[in-house]
Design a protein around this motif. Sequence first.
Motif, PDB file in Angstrom:
ATOM      1  N   LYS A   1      80.222  78.373  22.135  1.00 46.02           N
ATOM      2  CA  LYS A   1      79.670  77.102  21.660  1.00 46.02           C
ATOM      3  C   LYS A   1      80.758  76.064  21.405  1.00 46.02           C
ATOM      4  CE  LYS A   1      75.652  79.035  21.707  1.00 46.02           C
ATOM      5  NZ  LYS A   1      74.738  78.765  22.834  1.00 46.02           N
TER       6      LYS A   1
ATOM      7  N   ASP B   1      77.265  68.321  20.818  1.00 45.67           N
ATOM      8  CA  ASP B   1      77.353  69.727  21.224  1.00 45.67           C
ATOM      9  C   ASP B   1      76.911  69.895  22.678  1.00 45.67           C
ATOM     10  OD1 ASP B   1      78.343  70.607  18.828  1.00 45.67           O
ATOM     11  OD2 ASP B   1      76.417  71.306  18.048  1.00 45.67           O
ATOM     12  N   ILE B   2      75.796  69.275  23.025  1.00 49.06           N
ATOM     13  CA  ILE B   2      75.289  69.379  24.403  1.00 49.06           C
ATOM     14  C   ILE B   2      76.300  68.813  25.394  1.00 49.06           C
ATOM     15  CG2 ILE B   2      73.519  68.543  25.996  1.00 49.06           C
ATOM     16  CD1 ILE B   2      71.560  68.597  23.610  1.00 49.06           C
TER      17      ILE B   2
ATOM     18  N   PRO C   1      72.838  65.023  11.940  1.00 45.78           N
ATOM     19  CA  PRO C   1      72.376  66.191  12.697  1.00 45.78           C
ATOM     20  C   PRO C   1      72.015  65.856  14.153  1.00 45.78           C
ATOM     21  CG  PRO C   1      71.388  66.192  10.527  1.00 45.78           C
ATOM     22  CD  PRO C   1      72.058  64.863  10.690  1.00 45.78           C
ATOM     23  N   TYR C   2      71.440  64.672  14.391  1.00 47.57           N
ATOM     24  CA  TYR C   2      71.123  64.261  15.759  1.00 47.57           C
ATOM     25  C   TYR C   2      72.402  64.054  16.564  1.00 47.57           C
ATOM     26  CZ  TYR C   2      66.362  63.156  14.069  1.00 47.57           C
ATOM     27  OH  TYR C   2      65.102  63.204  13.533  1.00 47.57           O
TER      28      TYR C   2
ATOM     29  N   GLY D   1      75.337  65.324  15.971  1.00 43.97           N
ATOM     30  CA  GLY D   1      75.998  66.607  16.175  1.00 43.97           C
ATOM     31  C   GLY D   1      75.390  67.393  17.314  1.00 43.97           C
ATOM     32  N   THR D   2      74.065  67.402  17.398  1.00 42.77           N
ATOM     33  CA  THR D   2      73.386  68.102  18.496  1.00 42.77           C
ATOM     34  C   THR D   2      73.713  67.451  19.831  1.00 42.77           C
ATOM     35  OG1 THR D   2      71.561  68.750  17.038  1.00 42.77           O
ATOM     36  CG2 THR D   2      71.146  68.799  19.407  1.00 42.77           C
ATOM     37  N   TRP D   3      73.697  66.128  19.845  1.00 40.24           N
ATOM     38  CA  TRP D   3      74.038  65.390  21.072  1.00 40.24           C
ATOM     39  C   TRP D   3      75.447  65.735  21.546  1.00 40.24           C
ATOM     40  CZ3 TRP D   3      71.844  61.924  24.527  1.00 40.24           C
ATOM     41  CH2 TRP D   3      72.732  61.178  25.311  1.00 40.24           C
TER      42      TRP D   3
END
Length: 438
Positions: free
Chosen positions: A435, A369-370, A362-363, A365-367
Amino acid sequence: MKQEKNTKFTSRIGFVLASVGSAVGMGNIWMFPYRVGQYGGAAFLILYFLFVILFGAVGLSGEFALGRLTGTGPVGSYDYALKTRGKKGGSFLGGIPLLGSFGIAIGYAIIVGWVLRYLFGAVGGTLMGTESEAYFSQITGSFGSVFWHMAVVALTVLVLVGGVLKGIEKVNRIIMPAFFVLFTIVAVRVMFLPGAGAGYSYLFVPQWEKLADPMTWIMAMGQAFFSLSITGSGMIIYGSYLGKSENITKAAGQTALLDTCAALLAGLAIIPAVFAFGMDPNSGPPLMFITLPKIFAQMPAGRIIAVLFFVSVLFAGITSLVNMFEVCAEAVMKKFKWGRKAAVLFVGAVVLGIGLFLEYEPYMGTWMDIITIYVVPFGALLGAVIIYWVLGTGRISAELNIGRDKPVGKLFKFMAKYVYVFLAGLVFILSIIYKGIG
């Protein structure tokens, strides 16, 4: 920046293979195949091909030309462009797309580490004997894949320490042909699976009604744009290593063609197998790490095919990482006046040091995405503006004309300055709205 000895590609084919290595990545493998089917099969492909031609001829050529003109990466190139207008701040602006490459490198190293672990799991047989969701969850927890992550970074650093000639060019001359051969073997094997025909229909039967759907156009544009690795940084650094005798537009066309072939080959290797075993082709990243291992476990000679597949994916990942590391290392060499080895080791250490704390999926993936939704598209737009509006079509056209028998015409200048830059801006805006579209 004065370039070190042997920092030129020795031939166009070496340059093209390195550029293809940079462009061919995970998006070609886990995203392109299901997007083709989801957005209209052959109807999507027609739009995709048109965008690839445009972005390759104008976007890719422009980044190559800027790099060769300035002999340096994005920081030095943007600084040069602004100084032609009597302005300062180019180095700061060049740091934005550089940040995009650095950010992707951090996440990519984690993902390629997963691929390496899957490869060894396929070789040893543990991948076939473990439930795929459980296998994936084992390696995507906090500090869940440290050894494999470190191995990928070390391998990338090892390639780059050899420099452009002995490292980047030599490795890509071996790895990229091997990538195409291995994926072809997998695609041919998949062809003989019962039920594979439904996968070919999914990929190639045209759904013309999809052309009326704006999302088909948006996704075809985004896939083509990012598939060519037009980020305002990585292709500029490779362009800086290209000799003046080479025809940039021809090299860009060859790069775009081979990248497209790689994407199609990935589709032929994956989607028919997915349909043959009744799996979901629209699963995105899990397609490679969860769905395909299930298929390999059921397929006759599936263990061998799994090994070939993950070797191919590993090759695609490493060659992309080489480009990301290189553009960052060049900036470090320029800024701190360091030698290549020290700069490459520094970049590798920072990428690994940050990435270790992002191994939890999850970390990560968020990274990603940004970086991929905001930073990279903005860097690509910035690059387009710098090349065709700040530096100007005149200077870039003059650089493109070197090595050409016939100069680029007015149509190229119009398409570059107005159509391409507008579309780059549209890609940035739509990436935020949806997104991610690449």
